[in-house]
Scaffold this motif. Sequence first.
Motif, PDB file in Angstrom:
ATOM      1  N   LEU A 114       0.817  -1.203   0.000  1.00  0.00           N
ATOM      2  CA  LEU A 114       0.000   0.000   0.000  1.00  0.00           C
ATOM      3  C   LEU A 114       0.848   1.249   0.000  1.00  0.00           C
ATOM      4  O   LEU A 114       0.568   2.214  -0.710  1.00  0.00           O
ATOM      5  CB  LEU A 114      -0.917  -0.021   1.229  1.00  0.00           C
ATOM      6  CG  LEU A 114      -1.932   1.111   1.349  1.00  0.00           C
ATOM      7  CD1 LEU A 114      -2.819   1.153   0.096  1.00  0.00           C
ATOM      8  CD2 LEU A 114      -2.787   0.932   2.595  1.00  0.00           C
ATOM      9  N   SER A 115       1.924   1.242   0.785  1.00  0.00           N
ATOM     10  CA  SER A 115       2.812   2.397   0.821  1.00  0.00           C
ATOM     11  C   SER A 115       3.464   2.623  -0.534  1.00  0.00           C
ATOM     12  O   SER A 115       3.593   3.750  -1.000  1.00  0.00           O
ATOM     13  CB  SER A 115       3.891   2.195   1.895  1.00  0.00           C
ATOM     14  OG  SER A 115       3.310   2.072   3.167  1.00  0.00           O
ATOM     15  N   GLY A 116       3.877   1.525  -1.182  1.00  0.00           N
ATOM     16  CA  GLY A 116       4.476   1.653  -2.505  1.00  0.00           C
ATOM     17  C   GLY A 116       3.497   2.185  -3.518  1.00  0.00           C
ATOM     18  O   GLY A 116       3.843   3.017  -4.364  1.00  0.00           O
ATOM     19  N   PHE A 175      -1.179  12.875  11.340  1.00  0.00           N
ATOM     20  CA  PHE A 175       0.225  13.225  11.141  1.00  0.00           C
ATOM     21  C   PHE A 175       0.392  14.371  10.136  1.00  0.00           C
ATOM     22  O   PHE A 175       1.373  15.114  10.207  1.00  0.00           O
ATOM     23  CB  PHE A 175       1.030  12.010  10.693  1.00  0.00           C
ATOM     24  CG  PHE A 175       2.515  12.191  10.867  1.00  0.00           C
ATOM     25  CD1 PHE A 175       3.081  12.212  12.124  1.00  0.00           C
ATOM     26  CD2 PHE A 175       3.345  12.348   9.764  1.00  0.00           C
ATOM     27  CE1 PHE A 175       4.443  12.389  12.293  1.00  0.00           C
ATOM     28  CE2 PHE A 175       4.710  12.526   9.916  1.00  0.00           C
ATOM     29  CZ  PHE A 175       5.265  12.551  11.183  1.00  0.00           C
ATOM     30  N   GLY A 176      -0.555  14.524   9.209  1.00  0.00           N
ATOM     31  CA  GLY A 176      -0.514  15.677   8.324  1.00  0.00           C
ATOM     32  C   GLY A 176      -0.620  16.974   9.108  1.00  0.00           C
ATOM     33  O   GLY A 176       0.082  17.957   8.828  1.00  0.00           O
ATOM     34  N   GLN A 177      -1.494  16.989  10.116  1.00  0.00           N
ATOM     35  CA  GLN A 177      -1.598  18.160  10.981  1.00  0.00           C
ATOM     36  C   GLN A 177      -0.314  18.359  11.783  1.00  0.00           C
ATOM     37  O   GLN A 177       0.121  19.496  12.004  1.00  0.00           O
ATOM     38  CB  GLN A 177      -2.783  17.997  11.933  1.00  0.00           C
ATOM     39  CG  GLN A 177      -4.139  18.096  11.260  1.00  0.00           C
ATOM     40  CD  GLN A 177      -5.270  17.675  12.172  1.00  0.00           C
ATOM     41  OE1 GLN A 177      -5.885  16.635  11.994  1.00  0.00           O
ATOM     42  NE2 GLN A 177      -5.554  18.484  13.176  1.00  0.00           N
ATOM     43  N   GLY A 196       1.604  12.376   5.211  1.00  0.00           N
ATOM     44  CA  GLY A 196       1.083  12.122   6.548  1.00  0.00           C
ATOM     45  C   GLY A 196       0.182  10.906   6.598  1.00  0.00           C
ATOM     46  O   GLY A 196       0.190  10.147   7.576  1.00  0.00           O
ATOM     47  N   ARG A 197      -0.582  10.694   5.529  1.00  0.00           N
ATOM     48  CA  ARG A 197      -1.492   9.553   5.488  1.00  0.00           C
ATOM     49  C   ARG A 197      -0.717   8.223   5.555  1.00  0.00           C
ATOM     50  O   ARG A 197      -1.161   7.250   6.162  1.00  0.00           O
ATOM     51  CB  ARG A 197      -2.347   9.596   4.225  1.00  0.00           C
ATOM     52  CG  ARG A 197      -3.381   8.499   4.146  1.00  0.00           C
ATOM     53  CD  ARG A 197      -4.172   8.591   2.858  1.00  0.00           C
ATOM     54  NE  ARG A 197      -5.019   9.763   2.816  1.00  0.00           N
ATOM     55  CZ  ARG A 197      -6.238   9.814   3.352  1.00  0.00           C
ATOM     56  NH1 ARG A 197      -6.724   8.761   3.978  1.00  0.00           N
ATOM     57  NH2 ARG A 197      -6.968  10.906   3.263  1.00  0.00           N
ATOM     58  N   LEU A 198       0.445   8.176   4.900  1.00  0.00           N
ATOM     59  CA  LEU A 198       1.256   6.956   4.943  1.00  0.00           C
ATOM     60  C   LEU A 198       1.678   6.629   6.374  1.00  0.00           C
ATOM     61  O   LEU A 198       1.677   5.466   6.783  1.00  0.00           O
ATOM     62  CB  LEU A 198       2.487   7.120   4.053  1.00  0.00           C
ATOM     63  CG  LEU A 198       2.227   7.264   2.552  1.00  0.00           C
ATOM     64  CD1 LEU A 198       3.542   7.502   1.815  1.00  0.00           C
ATOM     65  CD2 LEU A 198       1.518   6.046   1.996  1.00  0.00           C
TER      66      LEU A 198
END
Length: 256
Positions: free
Chosen positions: A10-12, A135-137, A165-167
């Motif tokens: 998913l990260s890739g 984490f985006g925040q 951040g979503r990752l």
Amino acid sequence: MKQSIPLKKLSGWAAATLAIVLLQGCATGPQANPVDPLEPFNRGVYSFNEGLDRAVLKPVATAYQNITPSPVRTGVTNFFENISDVWSMVNNALQAKPAEAVDSFFRVTTNTFWGVGGIFDVATELKIPKHKEDFGQTLGTWGLSSGPYVVLPLFGPSSVRDTAGRLVDMQGDLVSQSGNVPVRNSLKTLDLVDTRASLLRAGELLDQAALDKYAFTRDVYLQRRESLINGNQRTEPEERFDLPAGASASPAPNPQ
């Protein structure tokens, strides 16, 4: 191994998608919207998401809402919100907000032990405030600019910063970290359907009110993210607002 392989894939996939988006942005030209230089590509992805939403997500969410009693849906929402409070606690700590981190800790412990695993929101009844953070925040709080607006396949409205951040959020999600693949996938599907069901009314209002739903969704997302990072986030319980797939997966007011 069962746990790490899907996350790596998913990260890739997400990294590859972001790379494609950025490459597409090279051809947008000098007349591009400064906050949305990738608009032609984004509109294409937005249309794909809307089609998926109309064909699959909205019908399933509508059936879920019609069949499932309201108290059960509330319990499902509370359960996933309790899980999200764990990651909010971490991000509040990373943002140097000790009071908010402590509030999140007490929300998790109270709802987990006295709310039967989070099914009942006892913490709200006890006036323990909610401080929802991702984490985006956290990246924004420490000065990282959002970068261009991005619409992600399936996930919806985002930005370069929020995509990164979503990752990290995926790694911090307790459900995603479960080693039991059938349970993990079932919970993720239930969370998605429950979230989409909570946005059915918002989706209807969006259809009625917006002449250009893409532009409206983009502006709402960017304004809301700026507001959250500037410290104007509501502390009372709020709906998970990440707009529907075509309008958002993230989760956009939480319309990821």
